[in-house]
Scaffold this motif. Sequence first.
Motif, PDB file in Angstrom:
ATOM      1  N   CYS A   1      -8.369   7.014  -1.758  1.00 16.23           N
ATOM      2  CA  CYS A   1      -8.113   5.590  -1.968  1.00 16.23           C
ATOM      3  C   CYS A   1      -7.839   5.269  -3.434  1.00 16.23           C
ATOM      4  CB  CYS A   1      -9.255   4.737  -1.420  1.00 16.23           C
ATOM      5  SG  CYS A   1     -10.862   5.064  -2.184  1.00 16.23           S
ATOM      6  N   ALA A   2      -8.509   5.964  -4.363  1.00 16.50           N
ATOM      7  CA  ALA A   2      -8.270   5.709  -5.789  1.00 16.50           C
ATOM      8  C   ALA A   2      -6.862   6.124  -6.186  1.00 16.50           C
ATOM      9  CB  ALA A   2      -9.304   6.444  -6.634  1.00 16.50           C
ATOM     10  N   ALA A   3      -6.402   7.261  -5.669  1.00 15.42           N
ATOM     11  CA  ALA A   3      -5.047   7.720  -5.976  1.00 15.42           C
ATOM     12  C   ALA A   3      -4.008   6.771  -5.386  1.00 15.42           C
ATOM     13  CB  ALA A   3      -4.844   9.133  -5.430  1.00 15.42           C
ATOM     14  N   VAL A   4      -4.282   6.273  -4.191  1.00 10.61           N
ATOM     15  CA  VAL A   4      -3.376   5.305  -3.568  1.00 10.61           C
ATOM     16  C   VAL A   4      -3.284   4.048  -4.418  1.00 10.61           C
ATOM     17  CG1 VAL A   4      -3.126   3.713  -1.617  1.00 10.61           C
ATOM     18  CG2 VAL A   4      -3.627   6.127  -1.208  1.00 10.61           C
ATOM     19  N   ASP A   5      -4.414   3.521  -4.836  1.00 12.41           N
ATOM     20  CA  ASP A   5      -4.410   2.284  -5.615  1.00 12.41           C
ATOM     21  C   ASP A   5      -3.683   2.475  -6.937  1.00 12.41           C
ATOM     22  OD1 ASP A   5      -5.562  -0.508  -5.382  1.00 12.41           O
ATOM     23  OD2 ASP A   5      -6.262   0.032  -7.399  1.00 12.41           O
ATOM     24  N   ALA A   6      -3.865   3.643  -7.563  1.00 13.50           N
ATOM     25  CA  ALA A   6      -3.174   3.921  -8.823  1.00 13.50           C
ATOM     26  C   ALA A   6      -1.664   3.968  -8.617  1.00 13.50           C
ATOM     27  CB  ALA A   6      -3.676   5.232  -9.415  1.00 13.50           C
ATOM     28  N   MET A   7      -1.215   4.589  -7.530  1.00 15.50           N
ATOM     29  CA  MET A   7       0.218   4.647  -7.247  1.00 15.50           C
ATOM     30  C   MET A   7       0.788   3.250  -7.022  1.00 15.50           C
ATOM     31  SD  MET A   7       2.246   6.381  -3.995  1.00 15.50           S
ATOM     32  CE  MET A   7       1.466   5.264  -2.827  1.00 15.50           C
ATOM     33  N   ILE A   8       0.098   2.446  -6.220  1.00 11.79           N
ATOM     34  CA  ILE A   8       0.593   1.106  -5.928  1.00 11.79           C
ATOM     35  C   ILE A   8       0.599   0.248  -7.192  1.00 11.79           C
ATOM     36  CG2 ILE A   8       0.218  -0.985  -4.568  1.00 11.79           C
ATOM     37  CD1 ILE A   8       1.230   1.485  -2.984  1.00 11.79           C
ATOM     38  N   GLU A   9      -0.403   0.416  -8.042  1.00 13.20           N
ATOM     39  CA  GLU A   9      -0.438  -0.331  -9.309  1.00 13.20           C
ATOM     40  C   GLU A   9       0.760   0.038 -10.184  1.00 13.20           C
ATOM     41  OE1 GLU A   9      -1.571  -2.921 -12.292  1.00 13.20           O
ATOM     42  OE2 GLU A   9      -2.233  -2.800 -10.191  1.00 13.20           O
ATOM     43  N   ASP A  10       1.082   1.334 -10.251  1.00 15.69           N
ATOM     44  CA  ASP A  10       2.241   1.768 -11.033  1.00 15.69           C
ATOM     45  C   ASP A  10       3.532   1.154 -10.497  1.00 15.69           C
ATOM     46  OD1 ASP A  10       0.704   3.284 -12.723  1.00 15.69           O
ATOM     47  OD2 ASP A  10       1.112   5.196 -11.709  1.00 15.69           O
ATOM     48  N   ILE A  11       3.674   1.143  -9.170  1.00 17.12           N
ATOM     49  CA  ILE A  11       4.880   0.583  -8.565  1.00 17.12           C
ATOM     50  C   ILE A  11       4.981  -0.909  -8.870  1.00 17.12           C
ATOM     51  CG2 ILE A  11       6.044   0.038  -6.387  1.00 17.12           C
ATOM     52  CD1 ILE A  11       4.863   2.656  -5.260  1.00 17.12           C
TER      53      ILE A  11
ATOM     54  N   VAL B   1      -4.373   9.267   9.107  1.00 19.81           N
ATOM     55  CA  VAL B   1      -3.749   8.241   9.940  1.00 19.81           C
ATOM     56  C   VAL B   1      -4.487   6.904   9.839  1.00 19.81           C
ATOM     57  CG1 VAL B   1      -3.037   7.621  12.278  1.00 19.81           C
ATOM     58  CG2 VAL B   1      -2.863   9.996  11.522  1.00 19.81           C
ATOM     59  N   MET B   2      -5.790   6.908  10.025  1.00 25.33           N
ATOM     60  CA  MET B   2      -6.535   5.652  10.011  1.00 25.33           C
ATOM     61  C   MET B   2      -6.899   5.219   8.595  1.00 25.33           C
ATOM     62  SD  MET B   2      -9.995   4.478  12.055  1.00 25.33           S
ATOM     63  CE  MET B   2     -11.045   5.734  11.319  1.00 25.33           C
ATOM     64  N   HIS B   3      -7.660   6.063   7.889  1.00 23.71           N
ATOM     65  CA  HIS B   3      -8.115   5.683   6.551  1.00 23.71           C
ATOM     66  C   HIS B   3      -6.939   5.529   5.591  1.00 23.71           C
ATOM     67  CE1 HIS B   3     -12.492   6.219   7.174  1.00 23.71           C
ATOM     68  NE2 HIS B   3     -12.086   7.066   8.108  1.00 23.71           N
ATOM     69  N   GLY B   4      -6.054   6.519   5.565  1.00 24.80           N
ATOM     70  CA  GLY B   4      -4.932   6.473   4.635  1.00 24.80           C
ATOM     71  C   GLY B   4      -4.027   5.277   4.843  1.00 24.80           C
ATOM     72  N   THR B   5      -3.738   4.971   6.095  1.00 27.12           N
ATOM     73  CA  THR B   5      -2.886   3.820   6.387  1.00 27.12           C
ATOM     74  C   THR B   5      -3.539   2.527   5.917  1.00 27.12           C
ATOM     75  OG1 THR B   5      -1.861   4.923   8.273  1.00 27.12           O
ATOM     76  CG2 THR B   5      -1.746   2.517   8.228  1.00 27.12           C
ATOM     77  N   PHE B   6      -4.855   2.408   6.138  1.00 31.94           N
ATOM     78  CA  PHE B   6      -5.540   1.212   5.649  1.00 31.94           C
ATOM     79  C   PHE B   6      -5.529   1.149   4.130  1.00 31.94           C
ATOM     80  CE2 PHE B   6      -9.239  -0.937   3.919  1.00 31.94           C
ATOM     81  CZ  PHE B   6      -9.032  -2.217   4.419  1.00 31.94           C
ATOM     82  N   TYR B   7      -5.794   2.270   3.461  1.00 30.51           N
ATOM     83  CA  TYR B   7      -5.818   2.258   1.996  1.00 30.51           C
ATOM     84  C   TYR B   7      -4.500   1.737   1.422  1.00 30.51           C
ATOM     85  CZ  TYR B   7      -9.924   5.376   2.362  1.00 30.51           C
ATOM     86  OH  TYR B   7     -11.150   5.937   2.670  1.00 30.51           O
ATOM     87  N   VAL B   8      -3.390   2.234   1.960  1.00 26.46           N
ATOM     88  CA  VAL B   8      -2.081   1.815   1.432  1.00 26.46           C
ATOM     89  C   VAL B   8      -1.823   0.348   1.757  1.00 26.46           C
ATOM     90  CG1 VAL B   8       0.394   2.259   1.416  1.00 26.46           C
ATOM     91  CG2 VAL B   8      -1.188   4.172   1.655  1.00 26.46           C
ATOM     92  N   THR B   9      -2.080  -0.043   3.003  1.00 24.88           N
ATOM     93  CA  THR B   9      -1.849  -1.430   3.414  1.00 24.88           C
ATOM     94  C   THR B   9      -2.695  -2.397   2.590  1.00 24.88           C
ATOM     95  OG1 THR B   9      -1.373  -0.680   5.669  1.00 24.88           O
ATOM     96  CG2 THR B   9      -1.879  -3.019   5.380  1.00 24.88           C
ATOM     97  N   HIS B  10      -3.950  -2.049   2.375  1.00 25.28           N
ATOM     98  CA  HIS B  10      -4.852  -2.895   1.602  1.00 25.28           C
ATOM     99  C   HIS B  10      -4.402  -3.014   0.144  1.00 25.28           C
ATOM    100  CE1 HIS B  10      -8.749  -3.680  -0.590  1.00 25.28           C
ATOM    101  NE2 HIS B  10      -8.789  -4.623   0.326  1.00 25.28           N
ATOM    102  N   ALA B  11      -4.031  -1.877  -0.455  1.00 25.19           N
ATOM    103  CA  ALA B  11      -3.605  -1.888  -1.858  1.00 25.19           C
ATOM    104  C   ALA B  11      -2.355  -2.737  -2.061  1.00 25.19           C
ATOM    105  CB  ALA B  11      -3.350  -0.454  -2.335  1.00 25.19           C
ATOM    106  N   VAL B  12      -1.419  -2.662  -1.116  1.00 25.62           N
ATOM    107  CA  VAL B  12      -0.195  -3.462  -1.216  1.00 25.62           C
ATOM    108  C   VAL B  12      -0.477  -4.923  -0.877  1.00 25.62           C
ATOM    109  CG1 VAL B  12       2.123  -3.810  -0.258  1.00 25.62           C
ATOM    110  CG2 VAL B  12       1.302  -1.487  -0.733  1.00 25.62           C
ATOM    111  N   GLY B  13      -1.185  -5.156   0.231  1.00 31.84           N
ATOM    112  CA  GLY B  13      -1.410  -6.525   0.695  1.00 31.84           C
ATOM    113  C   GLY B  13      -2.169  -7.378  -0.292  1.00 31.84           C
ATOM    114  N   LYS B  14      -3.207  -6.835  -0.915  1.00 34.42           N
ATOM    115  CA  LYS B  14      -3.992  -7.650  -1.842  1.00 34.42           C
ATOM    116  C   LYS B  14      -3.180  -8.036  -3.070  1.00 34.42           C
ATOM    117  CE  LYS B  14      -6.324  -3.880  -4.371  1.00 34.42           C
ATOM    118  NZ  LYS B  14      -7.644  -3.250  -4.646  1.00 34.42           N
ATOM    119  N   ARG B  15      -2.214  -7.210  -3.440  1.00 32.49           N
ATOM    120  CA  ARG B  15      -1.348  -7.550  -4.574  1.00 32.49           C
ATOM    121  C   ARG B  15      -0.325  -8.610  -4.183  1.00 32.49           C
ATOM    122  NH1 ARG B  15      -3.252  -2.481  -5.534  1.00 32.49           N
ATOM    123  NH2 ARG B  15      -3.692  -1.966  -7.732  1.00 32.49           N
TER     124      ARG B  15
END
Length: 290
Positions: free
Chosen positions: A71-81, A117-131
């Motif tokens: 989840c931390a790596a996902v959030d860092a990627m989304i923040e960079d984007i 599938v479950m955790h990863g999809t939520f992590y990405v969706t959450h990181a994008v959606g909250k922004r």
Amino acid sequence: MFNPQLLAGRNILVTGGGTGLGKSMASKFLSLGAEVHICGRRKGVCDETATELMAEFGGKVTSHGVDIRDCAAVDAMIEDIFTDRPLTDLINNAAGNFISRTEDLSPRGFDAVANTVMHGTFYVTHAVGKRWIAAKLPGNVVSITVTWVRNGSPYVVPSSMSKSAIHAMTMSLATEWGRYGIRLNTIAPGEIPTEGMSKRIKPGDEAGARTKAMNPMGRVGTMEELQNTAVFLISGGCDWINGETIAMDGGQALAMGGNFYQLRSRSDEDWTQARDAIKSQNEKDKVARG
């Protein structure tokens, strides 16, 4: 079917975009004028795909190496984007699956699927959606699920549970985030033969043979059909579609359940051979990744 610049100005992330269905959707978005980001655990594969797609279609494809289970790596990627330019659309495509009798599953095997599938999809969706919400921006999320989120499936229980979680997330967030202009929908494709699917879900079978024999339309699906469905859902052609799962399987789920119930006739020897084939493929993939 679509205006050549239909997606001009869009900035789209496709998870698992280096190969298979994700690569196919990314190529279509790029060809219609979008800027595209693709991510996957194997950055080298994503880099090659980005180079290939830009050579064919022009435009810009940015490659990211990330394990969406982190989840931390996902959030860092989304923040960079988002620091460079906010996303307009997210395609949750990254997945993992293999066939197994449930009594033969190990906790590690279950987690290998569920964590992606479950955790990863939520992590990405959450990181994008909250922004999107913080910046007061609308957005689209399209997730790839399966027809058996509605009726379950034997022999792929980790995937069935995890894809059903995405189905529930889509309906839940569609109602929670709709007021922000954020829509979530899913596509549940039937069999569209890909290398990964054939090796882990139907080892030893001729790609598409079972589906052609059982499907009401007598064929498998095509990449173009998936591309067109994904484009339509994010195109703005009907922004009132929200929280829906669109089955794209030629009616197979209606006729036959659309799942792996037919595997009940397999013998112990058949399951051993399938398990050995999947293990062998996993070892080859590890060597390929270095």
